[in-house]
Design an enzyme around this catalytic site. Structure first.
Site, PDB file in Angstrom:
ATOM      1  N   SER A 179       0.810  -1.432   0.100  1.00  0.00           N
ATOM      2  CA  SER A 179       0.192   0.070  -0.015  1.00  0.00           C
ATOM      3  C   SER A 179       0.888   1.154   0.177  1.00  0.00           C
ATOM      4  O   SER A 179       0.183   2.252  -0.489  1.00  0.00           O
ATOM      5  CB  SER A 179      -0.846  -0.129   1.071  1.00  0.00           C
ATOM      6  OG  SER A 179      -0.267  -0.131   2.404  1.00  0.00           O
ATOM      7  N   GLY A 182      -1.912  -4.252   1.186  1.00  0.00           N
ATOM      8  CA  GLY A 182      -1.749  -5.430   2.214  1.00  0.00           C
ATOM      9  C   GLY A 182      -0.985  -6.486   1.824  1.00  0.00           C
ATOM     10  O   GLY A 182      -0.713  -7.712   2.735  1.00  0.00           O
ATOM     11  N   ASN A 192       4.413  -4.941   5.649  1.00  0.00           N
ATOM     12  CA  ASN A 192       3.108  -5.664   6.069  1.00  0.00           C
ATOM     13  C   ASN A 192       3.647  -7.203   7.015  1.00  0.00           C
ATOM     14  O   ASN A 192       2.959  -7.597   8.096  1.00  0.00           O
ATOM     15  CB  ASN A 192       2.279  -6.297   5.126  1.00  0.00           C
ATOM     16  CG  ASN A 192       1.293  -5.118   4.696  1.00  0.00           C
ATOM     17  OD1 ASN A 192       1.006  -4.280   5.611  1.00  0.00           O
ATOM     18  ND2 ASN A 192       1.395  -4.710   3.377  1.00  0.00           N
ATOM     19  N   ASP A 210      -5.167   7.559   9.156  1.00  0.00           N
ATOM     20  CA  ASP A 210      -4.716   6.300  10.072  1.00  0.00           C
ATOM     21  C   ASP A 210      -3.602   6.463  10.650  1.00  0.00           C
ATOM     22  O   ASP A 210      -3.187   5.562  11.443  1.00  0.00           O
ATOM     23  CB  ASP A 210      -4.858   5.269   8.937  1.00  0.00           C
ATOM     24  CG  ASP A 210      -3.889   5.193   7.786  1.00  0.00           C
ATOM     25  OD1 ASP A 210      -2.777   6.180   7.906  1.00  0.00           O
ATOM     26  OD2 ASP A 210      -3.901   4.322   6.875  1.00  0.00           O
ATOM     27  N   HIS A 244      -0.104   5.597   6.520  1.00  0.00           N
ATOM     28  CA  HIS A 244       0.333   5.725   5.011  1.00  0.00           C
ATOM     29  C   HIS A 244       0.443   7.164   4.833  1.00  0.00           C
ATOM     30  O   HIS A 244      -0.251   8.310   5.490  1.00  0.00           O
ATOM     31  CB  HIS A 244      -1.039   5.191   4.329  1.00  0.00           C
ATOM     32  CG  HIS A 244      -1.267   3.825   4.465  1.00  0.00           C
ATOM     33  ND1 HIS A 244      -2.039   3.220   5.533  1.00  0.00           N
ATOM     34  CD2 HIS A 244      -0.837   2.635   3.915  1.00  0.00           C
ATOM     35  CE1 HIS A 244      -2.225   1.984   5.373  1.00  0.00           C
ATOM     36  NE2 HIS A 244      -1.364   1.739   4.466  1.00  0.00           N
TER      37      HIS A 244
END
Length: 214
Positions: free
Chosen positions: A36, A73, A101, A182, A185
């Site tokens: 991502s 992801g 991740n 969030d 990111h």
């Protein structure tokens, strides 16, 4: 008739001599293989890392096209599973950015390294250059995990002789104004910082590919 034959012969010779130059004029074709952070999570397509990097490189005079094959992801195992079909034949170089991740999920660093190693080996077999982008383990994973995870990228870069940008989120990770709500990111401005900081490595990467074409 002799004149036409001579003219035809001249044209054939000229086109034959020109063919390598025409091939060299083709743009460099790169693929961004990542997660991502590269895909441009919740961002317009033109604000993703690959889009902003392509523009920055073109502004520097490079004739380059960067395809965004990043998947939000994705882990190193996911990247390995799709590496061949995500990077088509004819690709000149791959910008490989995976592992964030893995660290967030606490995947064993040894597994992450094995997957990245397999991807690098496969791209080497296919004659595709690689620019490796590194990641650092989140602090909450502890010192032991970081000691096992963080050296992966320098070690693999040395093993395969590929250029390394050590930490993808350098200059962004501690700046809340450069991240989405969030807190993980990058926003468009944050991606711009990532592009700016990694640009010198990307420029050298493309220059090396261009030299190998000659």
């Amino acid at each position: 008739m002799r004149f036409k034959a001579a003219l035809f012969h001249f044209v054939v010779i000229a086109l034959t001599a020109l063919a390598p130059r025409l091939a060299a004029a083709e743009p460099l074709r790169l693929v961004g293989l990542g997660d991502s952070l590269m895909a441009g999570y919740q961002l317009p397509a033109d604000e993703s890392y690959t889009a902003q990097l392509e523009k920055a490189l073109k502004d520097k005079g490079f004739d380059v096209v960067i395809e965004n094959a990043a998947v939000s992801g994705d882990t190193t195992s996911g990247g390995l599973a799709r590496a061949d079909w995500s990077v088509p034949d004819g690709t000149d170089g791959v910008i490989l950015e995976l592992g964030a991740n893995d660290a967030l999920r606490g995947i064993a660093p040894e597994d992450s390294e094995r997957n990245l190693d397999a991807m690098l080996a496969r791209f080497q077999e296919r004659g595709i250059a690689v620019m490796l982008i590194g990641m650092l383990a989140p602090p909450n994973m502890g010192d032991d995990y970081a000691a096992r995870f963080n050296p992966i990228y320098p070690r693999l870069a040395e093993k395969y002789g590929v250029p390394l940008y050590p930490f993808f989120l350098d200059g962004v990770v501690t700046e809340s104004r450069l991240k989405l709500e969030d807190g993980m990111h990058p926003n468009g401005e944050g991606v711009a910082v990532m592009v700016s900081r990694s640009l010198p490595v990307a420029e050298k990467f493309l220059s090396n590919i261009s030299q190998s074409r000659k």
